[in-house]
Design a protein around this motif. Structure first.
Motif, short mmCIF file in Angstrom:
data_model
loop_
_atom_site.label_atom_id
_atom_site.label_comp_id
_atom_site.label_asym_id
_atom_site.label_seq_id
_atom_site.Cartn_x
_atom_site.Cartn_y
_atom_site.Cartn_z
N HIS A 6 0.85 -1.19 0.00
CA HIS A 6 0.00 0.00 0.00
C HIS A 6 0.88 1.24 0.00
O HIS A 6 1.51 1.58 1.00
CB HIS A 6 -0.89 0.01 1.25
CG HIS A 6 -1.96 1.06 1.25
ND1 HIS A 6 -3.30 0.75 1.25
CD2 HIS A 6 -1.90 2.40 1.26
CE1 HIS A 6 -4.02 1.86 1.27
NE2 HIS A 6 -3.17 2.89 1.27
N CYS A 7 0.91 1.94 -1.14
CA CYS A 7 1.63 3.21 -1.21
C CYS A 7 0.88 4.15 -2.14
O CYS A 7 0.06 3.73 -2.96
CB CYS A 7 3.07 3.02 -1.67
SG CYS A 7 3.26 2.42 -3.37
N HIS A 8 1.18 5.43 -1.99
CA HIS A 8 0.61 6.46 -2.85
C HIS A 8 1.76 7.09 -3.62
O HIS A 8 2.15 8.24 -3.37
CB HIS A 8 -0.14 7.49 -2.01
CG HIS A 8 -1.23 6.90 -1.16
ND1 HIS A 8 -2.47 6.57 -1.68
CD2 HIS A 8 -1.27 6.57 0.15
CE1 HIS A 8 -3.23 6.06 -0.71
NE2 HIS A 8 -2.51 6.04 0.40
N LEU A 9 2.30 6.32 -4.53
CA LEU A 9 3.52 6.70 -5.24
C LEU A 9 3.35 8.02 -6.00
O LEU A 9 4.32 8.77 -6.17
CB LEU A 9 3.91 5.58 -6.20
CG LEU A 9 5.25 5.68 -6.91
CD1 LEU A 9 6.40 5.72 -5.90
CD2 LEU A 9 5.43 4.51 -7.88
N ALA A 176 0.80 -4.27 8.32
CA ALA A 176 1.64 -3.48 9.23
C ALA A 176 2.27 -2.32 8.48
O ALA A 176 2.83 -2.48 7.40
CB ALA A 176 2.73 -4.35 9.84
N SER A 177 2.20 -1.14 9.08
CA SER A 177 2.82 0.06 8.52
C SER A 177 3.93 0.55 9.44
O SER A 177 4.26 -0.11 10.44
CB SER A 177 1.76 1.16 8.36
OG SER A 177 1.37 1.65 9.63
N GLY A 178 4.46 1.72 9.16
CA GLY A 178 5.51 2.29 9.99
C GLY A 178 5.09 2.53 11.42
O GLY A 178 5.94 2.69 12.31
N ASP A 205 2.33 3.01 3.17
CA ASP A 205 1.33 4.08 3.09
C ASP A 205 2.02 5.40 2.74
O ASP A 205 1.54 6.47 3.08
CB ASP A 205 0.55 4.23 4.41
CG ASP A 205 -0.78 4.97 4.23
OD1 ASP A 205 -1.23 5.11 3.07
OD2 ASP A 205 -1.35 5.42 5.24
N SER A 206 3.16 5.30 2.07
CA SER A 206 3.91 6.50 1.71
C SER A 206 3.08 7.38 0.77
O SER A 206 2.28 6.88 -0.02
CB SER A 206 5.23 6.10 1.04
OG SER A 206 5.02 5.22 -0.05
N GLN A 220 8.59 6.51 1.93
CA GLN A 220 8.75 6.03 0.56
C GLN A 220 8.80 4.50 0.57
O GLN A 220 9.09 3.88 1.59
CB GLN A 220 10.01 6.61 -0.06
CG GLN A 220 11.30 6.25 0.66
CD GLN A 220 12.52 6.79 -0.07
OE1 GLN A 220 12.81 6.39 -1.19
NE2 GLN A 220 13.22 7.74 0.58
N PRO A 221 8.52 3.87 -0.58
CA PRO A 221 8.47 2.41 -0.62
C PRO A 221 9.74 1.71 -0.14
O PRO A 221 9.67 0.59 0.39
CB PRO A 221 8.19 2.12 -2.10
CG PRO A 221 7.38 3.29 -2.54
CD PRO A 221 8.00 4.48 -1.83
N ALA A 222 10.90 2.34 -0.28
CA ALA A 222 12.14 1.72 0.19
C ALA A 222 12.09 1.39 1.68
O ALA A 222 12.75 0.46 2.15
CB ALA A 222 13.33 2.63 -0.11
N TYR A 223 11.28 2.14 2.43
CA TYR A 223 11.21 1.94 3.88
C TYR A 223 10.37 0.72 4.26
O TYR A 223 10.26 0.40 5.45
CB TYR A 223 10.66 3.19 4.57
CG TYR A 223 11.53 4.43 4.42
CD1 TYR A 223 12.86 4.33 4.00
CD2 TYR A 223 11.02 5.69 4.68
CE1 TYR A 223 13.65 5.46 3.85
CE2 TYR A 223 11.79 6.83 4.54
CZ TYR A 223 13.11 6.71 4.13
OH TYR A 223 13.88 7.83 3.99
N THR A 224 9.80 0.03 3.28
CA THR A 224 9.15 -1.25 3.56
C THR A 224 10.13 -2.19 4.25
O THR A 224 9.75 -2.98 5.11
CB THR A 224 8.64 -1.90 2.26
OG1 THR A 224 7.88 -0.97 1.51
CG2 THR A 224 7.77 -3.12 2.56
#
Length: 261
Positions: A6-9, A176-178, A205-206, A220-224
């Protein structure tokens, strides 16, 4: 490998922080994040999102109206159905209920959520659910209008173990998110320590909710990768076990991804 579920790229800062979406994807790939589900928040912005990102690889899309955007225009189920049927769309949403920020739209939120659940069942595409301070209504509407054979995910989960298990028993996954890295999120951490691993996903959820030590900056997605590492610590298992399980879970829910290794 990992999947950012789940991201908002399309909503990241491309003016000062990133040169373009491809750079963000490359940064994610360097951190073992090989695929991303880009989530829409309104039918109007869905078109903008697809135009900006459709030429890129390693992405899939959702189509829906966030509960905090239901006031912008009346949901048109036929339009939702049409857009959600497009190639590359693997999920419906995000949708759901948020009584924290805008309780005045409770009735509209519920009707919109119901329509999303119906389209999810009709198109056989899982639903992405946002829920905040709406536990009972969220579970009730899932029970009454959801399709257990299709399922979905309670994304960026911030509730307790009991709610998560109630959703899991109805065929849903928990993401799970940040937030699981925040010191203030003890009850959320306790829930993720006990939930069945075969029902968990990871997400950023970036650009929102960056995990520690990046909290306060843009996500950002890298932080997954960081979120998966924290989840491994919470569960006292290896990062590799979390990566393997959450990737398998994503594909069990949303379908196998061609070329994914």
């Amino acid at each position: 490998m990992l999947i950012d579920s789940h991201c908002h790229l399309d909503r990241l800062n491309y003016e000062t922080l990133h040169s373009d979406p491809q750079q963000v994807i490359d940064k994610a790939s360097a951190q073992d994040v090989q695929y991303m589900l880009v989530v829409s928040i309104s039918l109007n912005e869905y078109h903008i999102m697809r135009e900006k990102l459709a030429h890129l690889s390693k992405l899939a899309f959702s189509c829906g109206v966030h509960p905090l955007h239901v006031h912008e225009s009346e949901l048109e189920p036929n339009l939702l159905r049409q857009l959600a049927s497009e190639d590359g769309v693997i999920a419906i949403g995000e949708t759901g209920l948020d009584y924290h920020y805008n309780p005045a739209t409770k009735d509209i939120q519920q009707q919109s959520f119901i329509e999303h659940l119906k389209v999810s069942s009709e198109l056989k595409k899982p639903v992405i659910i946002h829920t905040r301070e709406a536990r009972d209504d969220t579970l009730r509407l899932i029970q009454d209008f959801g399709d257990a054979s299709v399922g979905g995910v309670l994304h960026c989960f911030t509730e307790d173990y009991a709610m998560a298990m109630a959703a899991i028993e109805m065929g849903y996954y928990i993401s799970a998110s940040g937030i699981i890295s925040f010191k203030s999120a003890k009850s959320v951490q306790e829930a993720f320590a006990k939930l069945p691993l075969d029902r968990l996903l990871v997400e950023t959820d970036s650009p929102y909710l960056a995990p520690t030590p990046y909290r306060g900056g843009e996500n950002q997605p890298a932080y997954t990768r960081r979120i998966a590492e924290v989840l491994a610590q919470i569960r006292q298992i290896s990062y590799e076990a979390v990566a393997e399980a959450t990737t398998e879970n994503f594909q069990r829910l949303f379908g196998q991804i061609d070329g994914l290794k």
